[in-house]
Design an enzyme around this catalytic site. Structure first.
Site, mmCIF file in Angstrom:
data_model
loop_
_atom_site.group_PDB
_atom_site.id
_atom_site.type_symbol
_atom_site.label_atom_id
_atom_site.label_comp_id
_atom_site.label_asym_id
_atom_site.label_seq_id
_atom_site.Cartn_x
_atom_site.Cartn_y
_atom_site.Cartn_z
ATOM 1 N N VAL A 10 -10.405 -35.092 22.339
ATOM 2 C CA VAL A 10 -9.434 -35.074 23.429
ATOM 3 C C VAL A 10 -8.033 -34.686 22.969
ATOM 4 O O VAL A 10 -7.123 -34.552 23.798
ATOM 5 C CB VAL A 10 -9.371 -36.444 24.159
ATOM 6 C CG1 VAL A 10 -10.687 -36.743 24.845
ATOM 7 C CG2 VAL A 10 -9.001 -37.560 23.185
ATOM 8 N N GLY A 11 -7.843 -34.522 21.654
ATOM 9 C CA GLY A 11 -6.527 -34.131 21.153
ATOM 10 C C GLY A 11 -5.777 -35.230 20.435
ATOM 11 O O GLY A 11 -4.543 -35.187 20.338
ATOM 12 N N LYS A 12 -6.493 -36.216 19.878
ATOM 13 C CA LYS A 12 -5.814 -37.331 19.197
ATOM 14 C C LYS A 12 -4.981 -36.855 18.011
ATOM 15 O O LYS A 12 -3.852 -37.313 17.814
ATOM 16 C CB LYS A 12 -6.837 -38.365 18.709
ATOM 17 C CG LYS A 12 -7.498 -39.194 19.779
ATOM 18 C CD LYS A 12 -8.287 -40.349 19.195
ATOM 19 C CE LYS A 12 -9.351 -39.908 18.214
ATOM 20 N NZ LYS A 12 -10.403 -39.078 18.845
ATOM 21 N N THR A 13 -5.570 -35.983 17.197
ATOM 22 C CA THR A 13 -4.866 -35.573 15.981
ATOM 23 C C THR A 13 -3.602 -34.784 16.300
ATOM 24 O O THR A 13 -2.547 -35.006 15.678
ATOM 25 C CB THR A 13 -5.802 -34.744 15.076
ATOM 26 O OG1 THR A 13 -6.931 -35.550 14.729
ATOM 27 C CG2 THR A 13 -5.082 -34.292 13.815
ATOM 28 N N LYS A 34 -5.134 -42.627 8.550
ATOM 29 C CA LYS A 34 -6.465 -42.456 9.136
ATOM 30 C C LYS A 34 -7.397 -43.420 8.403
ATOM 31 O O LYS A 34 -7.748 -43.194 7.243
ATOM 32 C CB LYS A 34 -6.924 -41.009 8.937
ATOM 33 C CG LYS A 34 -8.290 -40.697 9.552
ATOM 34 C CD LYS A 34 -8.152 -40.308 11.001
ATOM 35 C CE LYS A 34 -9.479 -39.791 11.547
ATOM 36 N NZ LYS A 34 -9.385 -39.456 12.981
ATOM 37 N N ASP A 49 -8.182 -34.426 9.335
ATOM 38 C CA ASP A 49 -7.115 -34.678 10.305
ATOM 39 C C ASP A 49 -5.750 -34.845 9.650
ATOM 40 O O ASP A 49 -4.735 -34.361 10.163
ATOM 41 C CB ASP A 49 -7.448 -35.920 11.126
ATOM 42 C CG ASP A 49 -8.654 -35.712 12.038
ATOM 43 O OD1 ASP A 49 -9.016 -34.549 12.284
ATOM 44 O OD2 ASP A 49 -9.229 -36.714 12.486
ATOM 45 N N ALA A 110 -10.945 -43.115 15.346
ATOM 46 C CA ALA A 110 -12.033 -42.139 15.388
ATOM 47 C C ALA A 110 -12.730 -42.294 16.731
ATOM 48 O O ALA A 110 -13.166 -43.393 17.087
ATOM 49 C CB ALA A 110 -13.016 -42.396 14.246
ATOM 50 N N PRO A 198 0.618 -29.051 25.583
ATOM 51 C CA PRO A 198 -0.047 -27.823 26.020
ATOM 52 C C PRO A 198 -1.323 -27.588 25.237
ATOM 53 O O PRO A 198 -1.409 -27.907 24.047
ATOM 54 C CB PRO A 198 0.996 -26.741 25.730
ATOM 55 C CG PRO A 198 1.805 -27.300 24.601
ATOM 56 C CD PRO A 198 1.857 -28.779 24.839
#
Length: 237
Positions: A10-13, A34, A49, A110, A198
């Site tokens: 979903v774009g965590k990193t 991490k 990541d 994670a 974005p």
């Protein structure tokens, strides 16, 4: 502050990198940790990541505490590889030691909030939610923009609220050409919105990424955008 998501991918990193970049730009000494990186076998072709975060945001410190070759939940990845599963109290000690030397420490999970991260000595599994409670830390919840996000986000926030964890919702990847479902989801997402990134932000040149990141985030996440929903309105025009 922990970073979790409503799901994997979903774009965590990239969101973690954006918050780290915004905080660093404001003069905050920032670390990004991490606890478990999975899928580090070169055969999968993924960049770890913390390498992505270091390249995009250049925080003072990035640290990965454990790595497993298979792209699985950390507990399963440890079991499959024959490695010892993570002990939450050892992870807590590592995070607290790092946090003592920084003004902000971001801990990227994670998958989602309740993905099994490791095992207690008695054999019970622990999750990122357990880590957040133990650290008395708020969490950033990275959500999708598309179909299904309302249910996943509401469930994550409800699970956090039951544990006394404060949540800050960020949309991890707003499409270049949003459709009706994206705008209706944005209007109906629960809670205040604390950021909107974005789509493709991770591919931006690092210097541009660092200059742009504060504009994607609210002041609560070291940004300067009072209402991230207005960023979607600009796309709509």
């Amino acid at each position: 502050m922990l970073v979790t998501g409503t799901d994997t991918g979903v774009g965590k990193t990239i969101t973690t990198a954006a918050v780290a970049a915004a905080a660093t730009a404001s003069g905050v000494r920032t670390a990004v940790v991490k606890p478990a990186q999975t899928g580090v076998d070169p055969a999968y072709g993924d960049v770890p990541d913390m390498e992505v975060v270091a390249r995009l945001a250049a925080p003072a410190t990035t640290r990965t505490l454990a790595e497993y070759p298979d792209p699985l939940a950390p507990t399963a990845a440890a079991r499959v590889s024959g490695a010892e599963a993570l002990d939450m109290f050892e992870i807590l000690d590592e995070i607290k030691s790092i946090a003592a030397e920084h003004e902000l420490t971001l801990v990227e999970g994670a998958g989602g909030l309740l993905v099994p991260m490791g095992l207690h000595p008695g054999g019970a599994q622990w999750t990122l939610a357990d880590l957040a409670v133990a650290l008395s830390a708020p969490a950033i919840v990275v959500a999708r923009a598309g179909l299904g996000t309302l249910n996943h986000t509401a469930l994550t926030l409800e699970a956090m609220a039951r544990r006394g964890i404060t949540g800050h919702v960020v949309v991890g990847a707003w499409p270049d050409r949003p459709e009706l479902v994206h705008f209706t989801n944005l209007a109906d997402l629960p809670e205040d919105l604390y950021g909107l990134l974005p789509d493709g932000a991770g591919g931006i040149e690092p210097g541009v990424f660092r200059r742009s990141a504060p504009g994607w985030l609210s002041p609560a996440l070291y940004g300067d955008c009072d209402d991230p929903r207005t960023l979607a309105d600009l796309d709509e025009e």
